[in-house]
Design a protein around this motif. Structure first.
Motif, PDB file in Angstrom:
ATOM      1  N   LEU A 510     -36.677  74.141   4.539  1.00 45.84           N
ATOM      2  CA  LEU A 510     -36.153  73.161   3.586  1.00 45.84           C
ATOM      3  C   LEU A 510     -34.948  72.429   4.167  1.00 45.84           C
ATOM      4  N   ARG A 511     -34.073  73.159   4.816  1.00 46.20           N
ATOM      5  CA  ARG A 511     -32.906  72.515   5.400  1.00 46.20           C
ATOM      6  C   ARG A 511     -33.323  71.544   6.504  1.00 46.20           C
ATOM      7  N   THR A 512     -34.304  71.945   7.283  1.00 42.13           N
ATOM      8  CA  THR A 512     -34.793  71.049   8.337  1.00 42.13           C
ATOM      9  C   THR A 512     -35.419  69.795   7.741  1.00 42.13           C
ATOM     10  N   ASP A 559     -30.202  59.639  -3.712  1.00 46.34           N
ATOM     11  CA  ASP A 559     -30.890  60.885  -4.076  1.00 46.34           C
ATOM     12  C   ASP A 559     -30.671  61.962  -3.024  1.00 46.34           C
ATOM     13  N   MET A 560     -30.719  61.603  -1.772  1.00 42.08           N
ATOM     14  CA  MET A 560     -30.523  62.577  -0.717  1.00 42.08           C
ATOM     15  C   MET A 560     -29.096  63.107  -0.718  1.00 42.08           C
ATOM     16  N   GLN A 561     -28.116  62.217  -1.026  1.00 48.62           N
ATOM     17  CA  GLN A 561     -26.736  62.690  -1.108  1.00 48.62           C
ATOM     18  C   GLN A 561     -26.560  63.682  -2.256  1.00 48.62           C
ATOM     19  N   VAL A 567     -27.234  71.391  -2.420  1.00 53.56           N
ATOM     20  CA  VAL A 567     -27.380  72.452  -1.425  1.00 53.56           C
ATOM     21  C   VAL A 567     -26.032  73.074  -1.103  1.00 53.56           C
ATOM     22  N   GLY A 568     -24.981  72.231  -1.016  1.00 51.12           N
ATOM     23  CA  GLY A 568     -23.657  72.779  -0.773  1.00 51.12           C
ATOM     24  C   GLY A 568     -23.199  73.705  -1.884  1.00 51.12           C
ATOM     25  N   GLU A 572     -22.171  77.705  -1.642  1.00 50.77           N
ATOM     26  CA  GLU A 572     -20.947  78.326  -2.146  1.00 50.77           C
ATOM     27  C   GLU A 572     -21.273  79.488  -3.087  1.00 50.77           C
ATOM     28  N   GLU A 573     -22.280  79.257  -3.936  1.00 49.30           N
ATOM     29  CA  GLU A 573     -22.677  80.328  -4.856  1.00 49.30           C
ATOM     30  C   GLU A 573     -23.208  81.534  -4.083  1.00 49.30           C
ATOM     31  N   PHE A 574     -23.931  81.253  -3.022  1.00 53.37           N
ATOM     32  CA  PHE A 574     -24.464  82.344  -2.200  1.00 53.37           C
ATOM     33  C   PHE A 574     -23.344  83.150  -1.546  1.00 53.37           C
TER      34      PHE A 574
END
Length: 651
Positions: A510-512, A559-561, A567-568, A572-574
């Motif tokens: 997903l990150r890729t 939308d991508m931003q 994701v950020g 942080e939650e992780f």
């Protein structure tokens, strides 16, 4: 008047034959325990062997009644009766069916012109060269009837003559040899019209193909068929035609082979139907001697050319199936498996589903397929083991050096494993061995293998997590597609360790994908801004259309931003959850032996808790990209609604 002139008929009384001539018999000839009470003069005057035997007997035996026994007489008592009739001057009809046996009997008795003008040998040879060798039907009938006297016929060189004639006619246009050309085919006039009882019906038949002779030679015995094929090879007949004849012969006599093989077309079959009842009676299939099916299979395998082709591979797999049914020798099975392995990419799943006919508990013969796969892998590394294609080549020829065959076989093996996975008696080591038979480079994606394992786990719910993990270790989780990862992350049949690894690589995918999408959006926007405004509409897109594209790119960028910020937040939650879980691990370090520990990587251990409090932890971590420097594990029981929610914006 001589006894020959007074002969009226031969008659049989029990096991004895008599000739009514008005004179008493003075010679008794015994053939296969059958006694012929005849006269010396007609026999001795025509048969050099009997004349010599009679001269030898006169010096030792002075009795008027002479008895002799003919050992191993060609054709037996029935054939001697024909020769006796000829000696007595009775009419003997020489046909293509009795030609070989009469010739052998005449040679045995030495009935040459030295013992009478136009003797039996001379008449037989004249009939052979003037009639039989020029006619397809007569040659086939003569070969077919030669089986009982084959050893004697070999000495007379009659079999090579007949086979050379048949081979020559196969190489030549059939219409040159008159009609009917095919014994068991459609009766056809020289002009091509179909005949019914010799009457021209006016209907036209299709021109016969290159396989018109398959049916006729299939009525020969195995030995004669083998010799005929070898004779045709020396005549330069194409290997494809010979292979087709062998495949037709095998389908006709091997049990069940026709059910697994696609036979000839309907039009070809209709051409081979018996229309002439006279021809059918002249040489019916029932006159074929009983065949040793194992010997037939081994003979066909020894004759088949070293070629490759789609239908050829299918035929070899059918032979292998029959070999298991008949219980042939192991060497024959090994040869078949090796030849199939050298062209395995041309096989289909249905052909590979070979039932297990031994005492094994499994339904399908998985061991056989594994051996075939290993033969295929070894053949790729050896250029000398590559088989030439049949010419003309198939519609989709396969080039051996390319990776395409390896990929095709990998897909075939994965489909085969998915098919046999439902067998409850199939052991995990069989599945693992079959999956590992192919190199890692053969599978660009491991979706097919994952599907096979999932079916296997579903049909074998009693498997331990260790057995499942050993199977799953064969898979490369980085080569699972997004859909396969999504399915695996919710799959309760997979071990927890496997699920965590799948989640880790899913986050990496997903990150890729996000990074790639943002790069594409930035590139397109930058390209849109740098386009000079002074160009005409022929050099760039229309202004209205370009404005629309720019706006769409801007919306996509926004939308991508937003997605990047989301994701950020998840990262942080992780991190916060990670700190909390580390604290729990430190508290439970004193009782590490009691809970079940799950390890992902080599740096971080977590207890496998069953309480519902860890749901929040599992759901948050499953939707967060993994750090490249640390490994993490989560409890299995917490995969439910919140995890799906965290991925909802991707689906």
């Amino acid at each position: 008047m001589s006894p020959v002139a007074k002969v009226s008929e031969f008659h049989r009384e029990g096991n004895d034959w008599f000739c009514k001539t008005g004179l008493s018999s003075d010679i008794t000839v015994v053939v296969d325990d059958v006694k012929f009470h005849l006269h010396k003069f007609p026999l001795v005057s025509k048969c050099g062997k009997l004349a010599r035997m009679y001269e030898d007997s006169k010096s030792t035996d002075k009795q008027s009644l002479w008895t002799t026994v003919l050992e191993e007489f060609p054709g037996g008592a029935d054939n001697f009766l024909i020769v006796a009739r000829f000696c007595y001057g009775a009419r003997v009809d020489i046909t293509s069916k009795n030609l070989v046996s009469i010739h052998c009997a005449a040679e045995y008795l030495e009935m040459t012109n030295e013992y009478g003008e136009d003797n039996l040998i001379s008449q037989v040879e004249t009939f052979l060269h003037k009639h039989v060798l020029r006619n397809w039907k007569d040659c086939i009938l003569a070969l077919q009837s030669s089986s009982p006297v084959l050893k004697s016929a070999e000495k007379l060189q009659m079999i090579p003559k007949l086979m050379n004639a048949v081979s020559t006619m196969v190489c030549t246009d059939p219409s040159l040899f008159g009609w009917p050309m095919m014994m068991y085919g459609t009766l056809q006039s020289p002009g091509g019209s179909i005949l019914w009882n010799g009457i021209n019906t006016g209907a036209r038949m299709r021109s016969s193909g290159s396989d018109w002779w398959y049916e006729d030679i299939s009525y020969l015995s195995v030995d004669l068929f083998k010799r005929l094929i070898k004779t045709m090879e020396t005549k330069g007949i194409r290997a494809e035609s010979l292979a087709g004849a062998m495949m037709y012969y095998a389908r006709k006599y091997l049990p069940g082979l026709g059910r697994w093989q696609s036979g000839t077309s309907d039009s070809s079959k209709s051409r081979r139907r018996v229309v002439s009842f006279n021809l059918a009676k002249a040489s019916s299939p029932s006159s074929m001697p009983p065949l040793d099916q194992i010997a037939l299979l081994e003979t066909i395998l020894s004759l088949l050319p070293e070629k490759r082709g789609r239908s050829f591979c299918k035929f070899l797999l059918g032979l292998l199936r029959v070999a298991f049914i008949l219980g042939v020798d192991g060497n024959c099975v090994k040869k078949l498996e090796k030849r199939i392995g050298m062209q395995l990419e041309l096989a289909t799943l249905d052909n590979l589903l070979i039932l297990n006919y031994s005492d094994s508990e499994t339904l399908y013969n998985v061991d056989c397929v594994e051996r075939i796969v290993r033969h295929f892998v070894s053949s790729l590394s050896s250029s000398s083991s590559q088989l030439p294609e049949f010419s003309p080549p198939s519609l989709d020829p396969v080039t051996s050096p390319s990776p395409a065959p390896l990929k095709k076989v990998a897909n075939l093996v994965d489909s085969y494993m998915a098919e046999v996975a439902s067998d409850v008696n199939l052991k995990p080591d069989k599945m693992r061995s079959l999956a590992a038979a192919l190199p890692e480079s053969s599978r660009p994606l491991y979706d097919g293998l994952y599907r096979a394992f999932d079916i296997y786990f579903k049909e074998h719910p009693w498997l331990s997590d260790r057995d499942k993990e050993q199977l799953c270790n064969i898979m490369d989780y980085q080569r699972l597609s997004i859909d396969a990862c999504a399915h695996a992350s919710h799959n309760d049949r997979l071990p927890l360790r496997v699920v965590l690894q799948v989640l880790f690589f899913e986050q990496m995918h997903l990150r890729t994908a996000l990074a790639g999408g943002l790069n594409v959006a930035n590139t397109e926007t930058a390209h849109a801004v740098t386009i000079p405004g002074g160009r005409t509409g022929q050099e760039i897109v229309q202004r209205d259309g370009w404005v629309t594209v720019v706006r769409q790119n801007q919306v996509l960028k926004v939308d991508m931003q937003k997605m990047r910020s989301r994701v950020g937040e998840l990262e942080e939650e992780f991190q916060s959850i990670k700190q909390e879980m580390k604290k729990r691990v430190s508290k439970s370090s004193s009782s590490m032996s009691s809970p079940r520990l799950v390890k992902l990587g080599c740096k971080f251990l977590l207890p496998r808790a069953s309480d519902a409090k860890n749901d929040t932890v599992q759901n948050s971590v499953s939707s967060t990209p993994r750090s490249a420097t640390a490994d993490h594990t989560l409890p299995r029981s917490s995969r439910h609604s919140k995890h799906r929610k965290s991925f909802s914006f991707f689906g």
